[in-house]
Design an enzyme around this catalytic site. Structure first.
Site, PDB file in Angstrom:
ATOM      1  N   HIS A   1      -3.398 -13.410  11.909  1.00 14.22           N
ATOM      2  CA  HIS A   1      -3.280 -13.089  10.675  1.00 14.22           C
ATOM      3  C   HIS A   1      -3.526 -12.229  10.550  1.00 14.22           C
ATOM      4  O   HIS A   1      -2.679 -10.931   9.335  1.00 14.22           O
ATOM      5  CB  HIS A   1      -4.202 -14.302   9.753  1.00 14.22           C
ATOM      6  CG  HIS A   1      -3.156 -14.198   8.543  1.00 14.22           C
ATOM      7  ND1 HIS A   1      -2.365 -14.308   7.851  1.00 14.22           N
ATOM      8  CD2 HIS A   1      -3.574 -13.931   7.104  1.00 14.22           C
ATOM      9  CE1 HIS A   1      -1.909 -14.514   6.513  1.00 14.22           C
ATOM     10  NE2 HIS A   1      -3.315 -14.567   6.219  1.00 14.22           N
TER      11      HIS A   1
ATOM     12  N   LYS B   1       9.229   1.690   9.238  1.00 15.01           N
ATOM     13  CA  LYS B   1      10.778   1.535  10.670  1.00 15.01           C
ATOM     14  C   LYS B   1      11.082  -0.179  10.649  1.00 15.01           C
ATOM     15  O   LYS B   1      12.124  -0.122  11.733  1.00 15.01           O
ATOM     16  CB  LYS B   1       9.871   1.220  12.552  1.00 15.01           C
ATOM     17  CG  LYS B   1       8.913   0.683  12.064  1.00 15.01           C
ATOM     18  CD  LYS B   1       7.959   0.230  13.349  1.00 15.01           C
ATOM     19  CE  LYS B   1       7.079  -0.877  13.010  1.00 15.01           C
ATOM     20  NZ  LYS B   1       6.077  -1.396  14.204  1.00 15.01           N
TER      21      LYS B   1
ATOM     22  N   ARG C   1     -12.266 -18.273   5.603  1.00 17.02           N
ATOM     23  CA  ARG C   1     -11.186 -18.302   6.573  1.00 17.02           C
ATOM     24  C   ARG C   1     -11.715 -18.467   8.335  1.00 17.02           C
ATOM     25  O   ARG C   1     -11.493 -19.223   8.880  1.00 17.02           O
ATOM     26  CB  ARG C   1     -10.401 -17.519   7.046  1.00 17.02           C
ATOM     27  CG  ARG C   1      -9.100 -17.458   5.563  1.00 17.02           C
ATOM     28  CD  ARG C   1      -8.408 -16.665   6.077  1.00 17.02           C
ATOM     29  NE  ARG C   1      -7.569 -16.900   4.750  1.00 17.02           N
ATOM     30  CZ  ARG C   1      -6.254 -16.404   3.864  1.00 17.02           C
ATOM     31  NH1 ARG C   1      -6.395 -14.900   4.375  1.00 17.02           N
ATOM     32  NH2 ARG C   1      -6.222 -16.240   2.801  1.00 17.02           N
TER      33      ARG C   1
ATOM     34  N   GLU D   1      -8.962 -20.342  -3.554  1.00 15.95           N
ATOM     35  CA  GLU D   1      -8.498 -20.867  -2.443  1.00 15.95           C
ATOM     36  C   GLU D   1      -9.803 -20.528  -1.416  1.00 15.95           C
ATOM     37  O   GLU D   1     -11.313 -20.234  -1.941  1.00 15.95           O
ATOM     38  CB  GLU D   1      -7.696 -19.012  -1.825  1.00 15.95           C
ATOM     39  CG  GLU D   1      -6.331 -19.145  -2.009  1.00 15.95           C
ATOM     40  CD  GLU D   1      -5.788 -18.265  -1.794  1.00 15.95           C
ATOM     41  OE1 GLU D   1      -4.554 -18.625  -0.479  1.00 15.95           O
ATOM     42  OE2 GLU D   1      -5.343 -17.401  -1.801  1.00 15.95           O
TER      43      GLU D   1
ATOM     44  N   ALA E   1       1.177  -1.160   0.457  1.00 13.06           N
ATOM     45  CA  ALA E   1       0.001  -0.185  -0.278  1.00 13.06           C
ATOM     46  C   ALA E   1       0.948   1.372   0.171  1.00 13.06           C
ATOM     47  O   ALA E   1       0.503   2.551  -0.914  1.00 13.06           O
ATOM     48  CB  ALA E   1      -1.382  -0.145   1.276  1.00 13.06           C
TER      49      ALA E   1
ATOM     50  N   HIS F   1      -5.476 -17.328  11.143  1.00 12.24           N
ATOM     51  CA  HIS F   1      -5.507 -18.018   9.203  1.00 12.24           C
ATOM     52  C   HIS F   1      -5.888 -19.164  10.128  1.00 12.24           C
ATOM     53  O   HIS F   1      -5.033 -19.935  11.570  1.00 12.24           O
ATOM     54  CB  HIS F   1      -4.534 -17.023   8.973  1.00 12.24           C
ATOM     55  CG  HIS F   1      -4.014 -18.522   7.361  1.00 12.24           C
ATOM     56  ND1 HIS F   1      -3.880 -19.618   7.297  1.00 12.24           N
ATOM     57  CD2 HIS F   1      -4.107 -17.783   6.348  1.00 12.24           C
ATOM     58  CE1 HIS F   1      -3.904 -19.993   5.758  1.00 12.24           C
ATOM     59  NE2 HIS F   1      -4.146 -18.611   5.103  1.00 12.24           N
TER      60      HIS F   1
ATOM     61  N   GLN G   1       1.659 -15.407   0.562  1.00 19.67           N
ATOM     62  CA  GLN G   1       2.452 -16.386  -0.346  1.00 19.67           C
ATOM     63  C   GLN G   1       0.969 -17.140  -1.631  1.00 19.67           C
ATOM     64  O   GLN G   1       1.787 -16.989  -2.774  1.00 19.67           O
ATOM     65  CB  GLN G   1       2.513 -17.609   0.618  1.00 19.67           C
ATOM     66  CG  GLN G   1       3.588 -17.837   1.711  1.00 19.67           C
ATOM     67  CD  GLN G   1       3.255 -19.214   2.447  1.00 19.67           C
ATOM     68  OE1 GLN G   1       2.099 -20.035   2.559  1.00 19.67           O
ATOM     69  NE2 GLN G   1       4.140 -19.013   3.458  1.00 19.67           N
TER      70      GLN G   1
ATOM     71  N   ARG H   1     -11.992 -11.158   5.782  1.00 24.00           N
ATOM     72  CA  ARG H   1     -11.524 -10.770   4.827  1.00 24.00           C
ATOM     73  C   ARG H   1     -11.260 -12.028   3.852  1.00 24.00           C
ATOM     74  O   ARG H   1     -11.034 -13.472   4.304  1.00 24.00           O
ATOM     75  CB  ARG H   1     -10.326 -10.296   4.872  1.00 24.00           C
ATOM     76  CG  ARG H   1      -9.662 -10.744   3.512  1.00 24.00           C
ATOM     77  CD  ARG H   1      -8.094  -9.486   3.570  1.00 24.00           C
ATOM     78  NE  ARG H   1      -7.258 -10.663   4.135  1.00 24.00           N
ATOM     79  CZ  ARG H   1      -6.360 -11.010   4.036  1.00 24.00           C
ATOM     80  NH1 ARG H   1      -5.826 -11.241   2.017  1.00 24.00           N
ATOM     81  NH2 ARG H   1      -5.659 -12.301   4.119  1.00 24.00           N
TER      82      ARG H   1
HETATM   83  C1  LIG Z   1       2.615 -14.954   5.799  1.00 22.93           C
HETATM   84  C2  LIG Z   1       1.510 -13.848   5.678  1.00 22.93           C
HETATM   85  C3  LIG Z   1       0.798 -14.371   3.593  1.00 22.93           C
HETATM   86  C4  LIG Z   1       0.332 -13.262   3.266  1.00 22.93           C
HETATM   87  N1  LIG Z   1      -0.619 -13.943   2.162  1.00 22.93           N
HETATM   88  C5  LIG Z   1      -1.422 -13.504   1.323  1.00 22.93           C
HETATM   89  C6  LIG Z   1      -1.768 -13.643  -0.013  1.00 22.93           C
HETATM   90  O1  LIG Z   1      -1.285 -14.748  -0.322  1.00 22.93           O
HETATM   91  N2  LIG Z   1      -2.592 -12.750  -0.398  1.00 22.93           N
HETATM   92  C7  LIG Z   1      -3.297 -11.409   0.172  1.00 22.93           C
HETATM   93  O2  LIG Z   1      -3.621 -10.483  -0.782  1.00 22.93           O
HETATM   94  N3  LIG Z   1      -2.820 -10.280   1.396  1.00 22.93           N
HETATM   95  C8  LIG Z   1      -1.950 -11.611   2.220  1.00 22.93           C
HETATM   96  N4  LIG Z   1      -1.469 -11.954   3.201  1.00 22.93           N
HETATM   97  C9  LIG Z   1      -1.950 -10.482   3.680  1.00 22.93           C
HETATM   98  C10 LIG Z   1      -1.500  -8.984   3.224  1.00 22.93           C
HETATM   99  O3  LIG Z   1       0.240  -9.499   2.425  1.00 22.93           O
HETATM  100  C11 LIG Z   1      -1.535  -7.840   3.624  1.00 22.93           C
HETATM  101  O4  LIG Z   1      -2.058  -7.092   4.571  1.00 22.93           O
HETATM  102  C12 LIG Z   1      -0.473  -6.482   3.297  1.00 22.93           C
HETATM  103  O5  LIG Z   1       0.535  -7.458   2.470  1.00 22.93           O
HETATM  104  C13 LIG Z   1      -0.413  -5.524   3.698  1.00 22.93           C
HETATM  105  O6  LIG Z   1       0.403  -4.452   3.158  1.00 22.93           O
HETATM  106  P1  LIG Z   1       0.098  -2.741   3.775  1.00 22.93           P
HETATM  107  O7  LIG Z   1       0.965  -2.317   3.282  1.00 22.93           O
HETATM  108  O8  LIG Z   1      -0.500  -2.541   4.386  1.00 22.93           O
HETATM  109  O9  LIG Z   1       1.505  -3.581   4.984  1.00 22.93           O
HETATM  110  P2  LIG Z   1       2.913  -4.187   5.206  1.00 22.93           P
HETATM  111  O10 LIG Z   1       3.155  -5.192   4.647  1.00 22.93           O
HETATM  112  O11 LIG Z   1       3.005  -4.698   6.367  1.00 22.93           O
HETATM  113  O12 LIG Z   1       3.903  -3.113   5.324  1.00 22.93           O
HETATM  114  C14 LIG Z   1       3.964  -2.198   6.654  1.00 22.93           C
HETATM  115  C15 LIG Z   1       4.876  -0.836   6.514  1.00 22.93           C
HETATM  116  O13 LIG Z   1       5.188  -0.092   7.558  1.00 22.93           O
HETATM  117  C16 LIG Z   1       5.782   0.249   8.416  1.00 22.93           C
HETATM  118  N5  LIG Z   1       5.467   0.523   9.356  1.00 22.93           N
HETATM  119  C17 LIG Z   1       4.588   0.524  11.007  1.00 22.93           C
HETATM  120  N6  LIG Z   1       4.389   1.426  11.449  1.00 22.93           N
HETATM  121  C18 LIG Z   1       5.236   2.442  11.241  1.00 22.93           C
HETATM  122  C19 LIG Z   1       5.426   3.533  12.245  1.00 22.93           C
HETATM  123  N7  LIG Z   1       5.441   3.399  13.316  1.00 22.93           N
HETATM  124  N8  LIG Z   1       6.314   4.664  11.555  1.00 22.93           N
HETATM  125  C20 LIG Z   1       7.291   3.783  10.288  1.00 22.93           C
HETATM  126  N9  LIG Z   1       7.308   3.083   9.448  1.00 22.93           N
HETATM  127  C21 LIG Z   1       5.781   2.207   9.964  1.00 22.93           C
HETATM  128  C22 LIG Z   1       6.432  -0.795   7.909  1.00 22.93           C
HETATM  129  O14 LIG Z   1       7.653  -0.933   8.629  1.00 22.93           O
HETATM  130  C23 LIG Z   1       6.366  -1.344   7.144  1.00 22.93           C
HETATM  131  O15 LIG Z   1       7.033  -0.734   5.638  1.00 22.93           O
HETATM  132  C24 LIG Z   1      -0.496 -12.156   3.944  1.00 22.93           C
HETATM  133  C25 LIG Z   1      -0.206 -11.740   5.377  1.00 22.93           C
HETATM  134  C26 LIG Z   1       1.305 -12.796   5.962  1.00 22.93           C
HETATM  135  C27 LIG Z   1       1.610 -11.999   6.603  1.00 22.93           C
END
Ligand SMILES: Cc1cc2nc3c(=O)[nH]c(=O)nc-3n(C[C@H](O)[C@H](O)[C@H](O)COP(=O)(O)OP(=O)(O)OC[C@H]3O[C@@H](n4cnc5c(N)ncnc54)[C@H](O)[C@@H]3O)c2cc1C
Length: 528
Positions: free
Chosen positions: A342, A41, A283, A119, A21, A235, A51, A377
């Protein structure tokens, strides 16, 4: 160390987070020609660990946006916003095409034809994947390399979103950050929260160590509401290897999509008779079925039998590797699994462009609550939402920055910060707010949270403990207020779904001037 800034900087947009995001948002701001500073961070993101894949409706197939919307809404337990779902799903293919333009490569079944898997909860094969079961690593790689001129600051922790209410019109003015030089202020009219999830509320989770609910806490402190936060998705199949805690490996749902079955230690199906989709049910249903079976048998885990999947090691290299590291050969023996914390279905309330109710504050990805996921979700809808809403939030935040003009942030307000010790928090959340909850346990959890002591929040660890404690208060309060079972929220004392509560509950900080850290819930009944 004091919270007074020792360094200053300016930007049009500050993006907090470098997962799917955050980077989708930052790239969109950059393409609009605005100055964007991206903070992270930690080295790891949840995005990297994804995955299974990305759910996307490909043009010229038998699939349709409407079918994807229906599956998403069916999984969401009556709390999805169908218009939001439709809007996000409809833009999925274009967002994935942009990602491919940025260099992402997805697995193909034949030249030029993406391989599609299924899935839980999906009525069609519509999940694209990369590297077999390493989709997130490919998405992260592509975004990391899409534009090497992006200004990304690692080891920068965002501590507070600053707002100005002085002329009667609330507006964002910047972010208080701490890095190796101490606290600093980045002055900016637009801030995007892309901070990911909150899995580390619990002792064992599939999430990386930075998933500590920071964005939920930052939004609450900024006076912005959160919603659906009681819906923490467990999960069904996290690898079980004894008493290990912290980040634990996920065993992707795509294994069940390719024919793996869930069995208890006696060899009986776990989901037979529970749901018409059996092991492919959403799920929440499968996790609750496993939890119920484990309570009944007293066993520590159930098993995922994937021995029937042809070419297992080629199709699922990540799962093969994590199983082998734990001494399990998934091609010869069933994989021991338990439900694991999860995904946060709820979060900071936004529209489908990431806009919160505070002008200049945006949220996208797992931290946000757009109405896409409702009470549960659907698998592989998260990367999709992060890509689509991340890009939109970036464009909207860039436009807002132009309209609002430069901002100068005032000094950060001092606020009391409370934190529980991490081990105490984990024990209480895991015991009382996991797959199944009840009033007695949630009251005990609230009592434990009330014992949190004052903590300065100037180091990453202290800040994370403070954010976790506030986020836990929000989860506990919302879970206590929802006196029914719906989606990921199962109440032992209220096992049925109550149609009168088919509304999202909203949580706010008790008052912007209240320093107690208390949260208030506007319950569904009150909203009606
Ligand atoms: C093992 C696993 C498997 C998954 N498989 C799938 C899948 O197959 N398909 C799917 O759609 N979803 C999947 N998901 C869910 C999906 O991966 C996540 O919901 C999604 O990637 C989240 O993206 P994001 O950009 O919101 O946050 P993230 O990718 O978690 O990034 C968060 C960022 O915020 C930063 N941050 C947080 N707090 C602070 C702060 N206070 N100051 C500065 N930086 C900060 C972190 O350092 C990081 O850079 C999976 C999740 C996991 C854990």
């Amino acid at each position: 160390m004091t919270r007074q800034p020792v360094w200053h900087q300016r930007a049009d947009v500050v993006v907090i987070g470098t997962g799917v995001a955050g980077l989708a948002a930052a790239l969109a701001v950059h393409q609009r020609g605005r100055i964007v500073v991206v903070l992270s961070k930690a080295a790891e993101t949840a995005t990297h660990y994804a995955q299974g894949g990305i759910a996307v409706v490909l043009p010229q197939t038998e699939d349709s946006v409407e079918a994807h919307v229906q599956d998403t809404v069916a999984a969401g337990g009556g709390l999805c916003d169908p218009d939001a779902v439709r809007s996000i799903v409809a833009d999925g293919y274009a967002a994935v095409a942009d990602l491919v333009h940025d260099g992402a490569r997805f697995d193909e079944s034949s030249p030029g034809q993406w391989a599609l898997t299924r899935e839980g909860g999906h009525s069609r094969r519509r999940i694209i994947h990369a590297g077999g079961d390493a989709t997130g690593a490919e998405v992260q790689r592509a975004l990391d390399h899409a534009d090497t001129t992006l200004d990304i600051r690692r080891n920068h922790v965002a501590l507070q979103v600053l707002r100005d209410d002085s002329d009667g019109l609330a507006a964002v003015t910047g972010v208080l950050v701490v890095n190796q030089d101490g606290p600093g202020l980045i002055h900016a009219p637009s801030v995007i929260l892309a901070t990911g999830g909150l899995g580390h509320l619990y002792s064992a989770t599939t999430n990386p160590e930075g998933s500590t609910g920071d964005g939920v806490a930052l939004a609450l402190w900024a006076g912005v509401p959160i919603s659906d936060i009681e819906f923490v998705q467990f999960h069904p199949t996290m690898l079980f290897d004894g008493h290990a805690s912290g980040r634990r490996p996920l065993i992707t749902e795509a294994l069940r999509g390719e024919g793996a079955i869930l069995l208890d230690a006696q060899g009986n199906s776990v989901t037979a008779g529970v749901h018409p989709m059996g092991d492919m049910a959403p799920r929440d249903v499968v996790a609750a079925a496993i939890d119920a079976r484990l309570s009944k048998t007293g066993d520590p885990c159930v098993y995922l039998d994937a021995r029937g999947i042809a070419g297992f090691e080629r199709r699922f290299p990540t799962v093969t590797e994590v199983c082998r590291a734990a001494g399990i050969d998934p091609t010869r023996e069933p994989i021991p699994v338990v439900p694991g914390a999860h995904y946060s279905c709820g979060g900071v309330v936004t529209d489908v462009h990431g806009q919160t109710e505070l002008p200049g504050l945006f949220a996208a990805g797992e931290v946000a609550r757009t109405g896409m996921h409702g009470a549960n979700r659907l698998a592989s809808n998260s990367l999709l939402e992060g890509l689509v809403v991340g890009g939109r939030a970036g464009r909207t935040a860039a436009d807002h920055a132009v309209a609002a003009g430069p901002r100068r942030a005032g000094l950060p307000e001092s606020r009391r910060h409370d934190a529980l010790d991490r081990a105490d928090l984990h024990r209480a959340m895991t015991r009382y707010a996991s797959v199944v909850r009840d009033a007695d346990g949630l009251h005990r959890l609230s009592d434990t949270l009330a014992t949190a002591g004052e903590r300065s929040a100037l180091t990453r660890t202290d800040f994370e403990d403070v954010a976790l404690t506030l986020t836990a208060r929000a989860v506990a309060a919302a879970a206590l207020a929802r006196t029914e079972s719906r989606g990921c929220h199962h109440r032992r004392d209220y096992p049925d779904t109550d149609p009168a509560q088919a509304r999202s509950a909203t949580v706010r900080l008790a008052g912007r001037d209240d320093r107690s850290g208390e949260v208030v819930v506007e319950t569904p009944a009150a909203i009606c």
